[in-house]
Write an enzyme that holds these catalytic residues in place. Structure first.
Site, mmCIF file in Angstrom:
data_model
loop_
_atom_site.group_PDB
_atom_site.id
_atom_site.type_symbol
_atom_site.label_atom_id
_atom_site.label_comp_id
_atom_site.label_asym_id
_atom_site.label_seq_id
_atom_site.Cartn_x
_atom_site.Cartn_y
_atom_site.Cartn_z
ATOM 1 N N LYS A 176 -6.662 -8.655 -15.452
ATOM 2 C CA LYS A 176 -5.821 -8.589 -14.259
ATOM 3 C C LYS A 176 -6.630 -9.066 -13.055
ATOM 4 O O LYS A 176 -7.707 -8.551 -12.773
ATOM 5 C CB LYS A 176 -5.317 -7.164 -14.006
ATOM 6 N N GLY A 237 -1.436 2.077 -3.018
ATOM 7 C CA GLY A 237 -1.667 3.474 -2.716
ATOM 8 C C GLY A 237 -0.755 4.068 -1.662
ATOM 9 O O GLY A 237 -0.934 5.223 -1.275
ATOM 10 N N ALA A 263 1.812 -1.658 -7.724
ATOM 11 C CA ALA A 263 1.419 -1.081 -6.430
ATOM 12 C C ALA A 263 2.627 -0.628 -5.624
ATOM 13 O O ALA A 263 3.657 -1.310 -5.562
ATOM 14 C CB ALA A 263 0.588 -2.046 -5.592
ATOM 15 N N GLY A 264 2.477 0.539 -5.029
ATOM 16 C CA GLY A 264 3.471 1.066 -4.109
ATOM 17 C C GLY A 264 4.392 2.115 -4.688
ATOM 18 O O GLY A 264 5.116 2.787 -3.951
ATOM 19 N N ASN A 285 -1.039 3.850 -10.536
ATOM 20 C CA ASN A 285 -2.195 4.735 -10.666
ATOM 21 C C ASN A 285 -2.053 5.932 -9.732
ATOM 22 O O ASN A 285 -1.929 7.077 -10.152
ATOM 23 C CB ASN A 285 -3.480 3.959 -10.400
#
Length: 333
Positions: A176, A237, A263-264, A285
């Site tokens: 990635k 994040g 993300a988000g 994550n």
């Protein structure tokens, strides 16, 4: 050089003295490290594992030793699976391995998520405690496919170097790529991302690329050779959820490679929306690791991804401007 000569090296940024002569293999033995679990760079040049015994070290050499090893191969097809770079997965949830309070919690959350692929960052080995537990002790690569990423990289050169080390450590080709702009937004730096992708594709990597939610940029990445497109839902994040559903949907419609929201995501409904838009998978994550109960949130995310996928396959009802009663009017009393 005789056996009593001091050999001065910089290892993972720390000045250290050893007794020479010394090879890379001897250095790893002296540090108590398992050669099967690390990659070594000498003066910015990767040392192949096959050359550990024959590569002699010299005064003032700069050595980097990083770890993580390669991931498993999930090739068994499922009724509703997705594939990237020749690997087939049943789970459409990919999770990160950072930000948890400890490695046991990491393992428990990943287990609860049902994920088959996990992202891993390439970091220096802890030389002060070479016997310290490593991620692969809790999240075994025999069970999960490791997806090395370039988290923390802000230039194309740093990203390329990181992934070359990752491949040496575990033989990875599927990786990635993310190249970030400066804080506070950490938005994808697309100019650096395109530069890095060109080099990595020529090097034989199969690159999944984190990018802005821009259909034009996404198409260019695919044309450059990206094996998957990973537009952000919101800044890394942030937990804001998917901010631009229209552009994500446009990317899905035009792409011939898998599309993953990356993300988000903040909560389960965000994951469901990503899947309802037709994405092949979703990566997260912080949404799990920063939850008050990460293991329970991991279970929620698994259920949300499955529900969103089912809703997408079912085909939602058409939106209407006016009411349409669900009960028949014929025979009304």
């Amino acid at each position: 050089m005789d056996a009593t000569t001091a050999l001065r090296l910089t290892v993972n940024g720390e000045p250290r003295a050893f007794t020479g002569p010394l090879t890379v293999a001897g250095l790893l033995v002296a540090l108590g490290l398992d050669r099967r679990k690390v990659a070594v760079e000498r003066n910015l040049e990767i040392v192949p594992k096959s050359a550990f015994e024959t590569t002699a070290l010299a005064d003032d050499d700069r050595i980097e030793i990083v770890h993580f090893i390669g991931g498993g191969d999930h090739t068994q097809a499922a009724e509703d699976s997705w594939s990237v770079a020749g690997l087939t997965f049943r789970s459409r949830l990919i999770v990160g391995t950072g930000r948890y309070k400890d490695l046991p919690e990491t393992a428990a959350a990943i287990e609860a998520s049902g994920a088959e692929m996990v992202t891993v960052a390439v970091r220096r080995v802890n030389l002060s405690d070479p016997s310290a537990p490593m991620l692969q002790d809790f999240v075994p690569p025999s069970r999960y496919t490791y997806l090395p990423n370039t988290a923390g990289c802000h230039t194309a050169e740093d990203a390329i170097r990181t992934l070359r080390l990752a491949r040496e450590a575990g033989g990875w080709n599927l990786v990635k790529l993310e190249v970030l702009g400066p804080p506070p937004t950490l938005y994808p730096d697309m100019q650096e991302t395109h530069r890095a992708l060109d080099v990595l594709v020529k090097d034989g990597f199969q690159v999944m690329v984190y990018c802005v939610d821009d259909p034009v940029a996404a198409k260019r990445l695919e044309d450059q050779g990206a094996v998957a497109i990973m537009p952000l839902g919101a800044p890394i994040g942030s937990g804001l959820g998917i901010q631009n559903r229209v552009t994500i949907r446009l990317i899905v419609e035009q792409s011939k490679v898998p599309v993953l929201v990356d993300a988000g995501v903040g909560t389960a409904s965000d994951a469901a929306i990503a899947m309802e838009l037709g994405c092949d998978a979703v990566l997260m994550n912080s949404a799990i690791a920063h939850a008050k109960d990460p293991v329970r949130m991991a279970r929620a995310m698994k259920a949300a991804v499955e529900a969103g996928r089912e809703a997408y396959l079912a085909g939602r009802m058409a939106r209407k401007l006016y009411a349409d009663p669900s009960s028949p009017l014929a025979g009304l009393i």
